[in-house]
Design an enzyme around this catalytic site. Structure first.
Site, PDB file in Angstrom:
ATOM      1  CD  GLU A   1       8.473  32.648 -27.676  1.00  0.00           C
ATOM      2  OE1 GLU A   1       7.724  33.482 -28.542  1.00  0.00           O
ATOM      3  OE2 GLU A   1       9.599  32.772 -27.140  1.00  0.00           O
TER       4      GLU A   1
ATOM      5  NE  ARG B   1      -6.508  42.653 -32.776  1.00  0.00           N
ATOM      6  CZ  ARG B   1      -6.707  42.120 -33.501  1.00  0.00           C
ATOM      7  NH1 ARG B   1      -7.837  42.170 -33.096  1.00  0.00           N
ATOM      8  NH2 ARG B   1      -6.279  41.804 -34.413  1.00  0.00           N
TER       9      ARG B   1
ATOM     10  CB  CYS C   1     -11.090  64.663 -30.888  1.00  0.00           C
ATOM     11  SG  CYS C   1     -12.238  65.165 -29.552  1.00  0.00           S
TER      12      CYS C   1
END
Ligand SMILES: *Cc1c(COP(=O)(O)O)cnc(C)c1O
Length: 417
Positions: A273, A312, A342
């Protein structure tokens, strides 16, 4: 090797200058290289040449239909973690019997959908899930093909948020309880036990943890056989890492050799996978410099992509190389590269050495093909980005940039207001 390279100080994706794509599509945007995607998929697949296997791309790394469709055409299967991914997978052309379904929290409607479509197998992650799958299969007059996801308790030596195969993680059934789980599963009327599954984590940069897990699984297959439970499919999950900065992960051939060495002559069909290793370095995020400023202690480069577009860096403290789309030979400065949102966590890079840039300059955030767009959100009512796929000297929009109308679609102001 990938197909993002400089020619005459200008960044290209395959044969197209990134600047040309930006001229037409605007920023920020994701750009994927078809040649890189294809090469990565084939490299992984070919590394297991002669082995009885199915490479199921992990959809959650990048679910764009164009990408899913490419791997389907290359003969791959699909690893899904939701009904939505099943829908996309079918739409992209995968045969349902090439789809495996992982995830700790499968809902009843999702289980029913997968049963009706006839997927290859459910990777079951708890005893309660096993019971529900059995019940639903009974109601739908089906036999549910099942693998149990085992948590082998090995340390993948990666960021804690992306480790999944240790006892402290929520995934799978722990190894001590797994034998018992299989015995229960084997007795359930509407369950057909066919597989054994594990996925120990992501961005793994050594073969050791994979081998450790595989030794445990191999022993388990023997123990199961002794109890007359025959494992046809051994799903080894994904997790192979890529180079973001200076990591030196095993290449697919090294990884395959490590697996082959341990697996020996165990008679199973292997399922993989892979997600990140296929798409990670096949995509970039291109963003434009809006403003620069200095607070006396820090330099800031404010760009038009934020944490809602690529989470990330802030979520995993992940490093992404950031390169100028046009190399200027300017001196380097040290700066934080931040987005317009913000939140102080809204950054793409902190204290990064980078060529001095001007307003309007373009920057490429490298290695953004995996867990990039798919984790993006509309936070601050920012429009989701366009995705473009380049093929040779051509490119095509694989997802249109959102418009303001898309933001309020489905929202209703109640009558009583
Ligand atoms: C996320 C995930 C993968 C893919 O992981 P990569 O690190 O991107 O290869 C594979 N299998 C399962 C069950 C996953 O959750």
């Amino acid at each position: 090797m990938n197909h993002f390279i400089y020619r005459d100080k200008e960044l290209y994706c395959e044969n197209v200058p990134v600047r040309n794509i930006v001229q037409k599509i605007g920023t920020p945007l994701y750009i994927y290289s078809h040649a890189t995607l294809k090469r990565h998929f084939k490299a992984f697949n070919d590394a297991f040449k002669g082995v009885n296997k199915l490479v199921c791309f992990s959809a959650k790394a990048n679910t764009n239909l164009a990408i899913l469709s490419l791997f389907s055409k290359l003969g791959g299967g699909l690893d899904i973690v939701s009904g939505g991914e099943l829908y996309r997978g079918l739409k992209a052309g995968y045969a349902s019997n090439k789809i495996v379904y992982s995830g700790v929290g499968k809902r009843i409607d999702e289980i029913d959908y997968a049963l009706k479509m006839g997927i290859l197998m459910f990777n079951v992650e708890s005893m309660e899930e096993l019971e529900i799958v059995d019940q639903r299969a009974g109601l739908l007059k089906k036999k549910a093909p099942v693998a149990i996801r085992v948590n082998p308790d090995v340390d993948p030596k990666t960021h804690p948020y992306i480790s999944t195969g240790m006892k402290k993680n929520k995934f799978g059934i722990n190894i001590e309880a797994a034998m018992e789980a299989y015995k229960v599963a084997a007795k359930l009327k509407n369950i057909k036990v066919i597989g054994l599954d594990c996925h120990i984590g992501s961005q793994i940069t050594q073969t050791g943890p994979f081998k450790d897990a595989l030794y445990i699984l191999k022993t388990m297959i023997k123990d199961l056989a002794a109890c007359k439970i025959n494992i046809k499919y051994l799903d080894l999950g994904g997790g192979l890492g890529i180079t973001y900065n200076d990591e030196e992960p095993p290449d697919p051939v090294e990884y395959a050799n490590a697996i082959k060495e341990v697996i020996g002559d165990t008679k199973v069909k292997l399922i993989f996978e892979p997600g990140r290793v296929i798409v990670g370095n096949a995509g970039i995020l291109v963003t434009k410099v809006l403003y620069r400023k200095s607070t006396g202690v820090k330099e800031f480069i404010i760009v038009d992509a934020g944490m809602n577009d690529l989470v990330r860096p802030t979520l995993y403290e992940a490093f992404h190389a950031i390169k100028p789309v046009v190399d200027s030979d300017n001196e380097e400065i040290k700066a934080d590269i931040v987005g317009p949102i913000c939140e102080s966590g809204d950054f793409l890079a902190l204290d990064r050495n980078i060529q001095k840039v001007e307003q309007g300059d373009l920057l490429a955030v490298m290695s953004s093909g995996a867990y990039g767009f798919v984790m993006s959100s509309n936070y601050c009512s920012r429009l989701k980005l366009a995705e473009v796929m380049v093929n040779g000297d051509k490119f095509q929009v694989a997802r249109k940039r959102q418009k303001y109308e898309d933001l309020t679609r489905g929202e209703i102001i109640p009558d009583f207001l």
